[in-house]
Design a protein around this motif. Structure first.
Motif, PDB file in Angstrom:
ATOM      1  N   SER A   1     -28.236 -33.583 -38.000  1.00  0.00           N
ATOM      2  CA  SER A   1     -29.023 -34.706 -37.291  1.00  0.00           C
ATOM      3  C   SER A   1     -30.009 -35.542 -38.591  1.00  0.00           C
ATOM      4  N   ASN A   2     -30.272 -36.796 -39.056  1.00  0.00           N
ATOM      5  CA  ASN A   2     -30.275 -36.930 -40.063  1.00  0.00           C
ATOM      6  C   ASN A   2     -30.551 -37.126 -41.533  1.00  0.00           C
TER       7      ASN A   2
ATOM      8  N   GLN B   1     -26.120 -36.846 -35.679  1.00  0.00           N
ATOM      9  CA  GLN B   1     -27.509 -37.647 -34.786  1.00  0.00           C
ATOM     10  C   GLN B   1     -27.950 -38.606 -35.578  1.00  0.00           C
TER      11      GLN B   1
ATOM     12  N   LEU C   1     -32.972 -48.237 -28.010  1.00  0.00           N
ATOM     13  CA  LEU C   1     -33.921 -49.687 -28.184  1.00  0.00           C
ATOM     14  C   LEU C   1     -34.534 -50.130 -28.870  1.00  0.00           C
TER      15      LEU C   1
ATOM     16  N   HIS D   1     -37.343 -48.653 -29.673  1.00  0.00           N
ATOM     17  CA  HIS D   1     -38.369 -48.053 -29.597  1.00  0.00           C
ATOM     18  C   HIS D   1     -39.100 -49.539 -28.606  1.00  0.00           C
TER      19      HIS D   1
ATOM     20  N   ARG E   1     -34.502 -42.949 -24.468  1.00  0.00           N
ATOM     21  CA  ARG E   1     -35.300 -41.980 -24.012  1.00  0.00           C
ATOM     22  C   ARG E   1     -36.052 -43.509 -22.650  1.00  0.00           C
TER      23      ARG E   1
ATOM     24  N   SER F   1     -38.910 -42.493 -19.691  1.00  0.00           N
ATOM     25  CA  SER F   1     -39.761 -41.776 -18.922  1.00  0.00           C
ATOM     26  C   SER F   1     -40.380 -41.786 -17.947  1.00  0.00           C
TER      27      SER F   1
ATOM     28  N   HIS G   1     -36.085 -46.816 -15.473  1.00  0.00           N
ATOM     29  CA  HIS G   1     -35.185 -46.947 -16.432  1.00  0.00           C
ATOM     30  C   HIS G   1     -34.596 -45.744 -16.652  1.00  0.00           C
TER      31      HIS G   1
ATOM     32  N   ASN H   1     -30.696 -47.858 -17.130  1.00  0.00           N
ATOM     33  CA  ASN H   1     -29.767 -47.040 -18.436  1.00  0.00           C
ATOM     34  C   ASN H   1     -28.027 -47.094 -17.807  1.00  0.00           C
TER      35      ASN H   1
END
Ligand SMILES: NC(=O)c1ccc[n+]([C@@H]2O[C@H](COP(=O)([O-])OP(=O)(O)OC[C@H]3O[C@@H](n4cnc5c(N)ncnc54)[C@H](OP(=O)(O)O)[C@@H]3O)[C@@H](O)[C@H]2O)c1
Length: 202
Positions: free
Chosen positions: A69-70, A92, A123, A125, A169, A171, A176, A180
């Motif tokens: 990742s990154n 990722q 999205l 954020h 994400r 929560s 949601h 999604n």
């Protein structure tokens, strides 16, 4: 269930990787982790040392697959070259209609080498939803049945690439998460993809 987790960059020395994985197994209460990812690269630890530990974990059944990742493209190639027996299966990275930086390097490299790209911040954020234009929503809903902004911006990723998987994400599970899931089972046309790419979200 497919369990994925990550090892933090301060735990990338050989013994530290193994210890961190074992502690994750204890905390999760499972015998193995499906996908174990290096959260960020750490230039102070040779990647060969980290990958030796990752291969130990696969060989001993503590993890099934190795991911990153990154990492930059150069760092991905270095990491792959450091592995002797196993392969990198995923990378990722942030990716969305608002952030397309990996489109010219990591995405084509991953496609060519059979690596899955896991798209985080898909999205933007939540900004892609609040800024989504009404006319685009209406046009796409006319063509595909009622769709929400979240479903459209996530569908843009999976319609454009077969090997890129968004991880929004949410929560708010009943609303949601269910919404999604409606990203699956339909595809934007090439024309709609181009239309969405012409919108200024930032
Ligand atoms: N690899 C890395 O270094 C790294 C770093 C950071 C984050 N991540 C990963 O990236 C993922 C997402 O990060 P993020 O939260 O910043 O960005 P995001 O997924 O782009 O946006 C999430 C935001 O959108 C909202 N949302 C989700 N579904 C929605 C819907 N259908 N309608 C309206 N709003 C909706 C969420 O609200 P609710 O929460 O209220 O549902 C939340 O506020 C996580 O899975 C995280 O693990 C990875």
């Amino acid at each position: 269930m497919f369990i994925a987790t990550k090892v933090w960059p301060t735990h990338l020395k050989y013994d530290a990787v193994i210890k961190a994985a074992k502690r994750s197994l204890e905390r999760l209460g499972v015998k193995y982790i499906d996908l174990y990812q290096i959260h960020f690269p750490n230039r102070r630890v040779p990647i060969t040392e980290t990958m030796r530990a990752m291969e130990y974990l696969v060989d001993n059944g503590l993890i099934r697959f190795i991911g990153l990742s990154n990492f930059s493209l150069e760092q991905i190639i270095e990491a792959q070259n450091a592995l002797k027996k196993h392969e990198i299966v995923s990378i990722q990275m942030p990716y969305s209609l608002m952030d397309r930086r990996i489109e010219n390097d990591i995405i084509p490299y991953a496609k060519k080498n059979g690596i899955a790209v896991i798209a985080y911040y898909p999205l933007g954020h939540g900004k892609l939803i609040s800024r989504f234009p009404r006319d685009a929503l209406e046009m796409i809903s006319r063509n595909h049945g009622t769709k929400t902004a979240a479903q459209i911006v996530l569908n843009w990723i999976i319609s454009k690439h077969e090997h890129v998987f968004p991880i929004p994400r949410a929560s708010n599970p009943p609303n949601h998460v269910r919404e999604n899931l409606g990203v699956a089972g339909w595809r934007l046309t090439d024309e709609e993809i181009r239309y969405l790419e012409g919108i200024r979200f930032s």
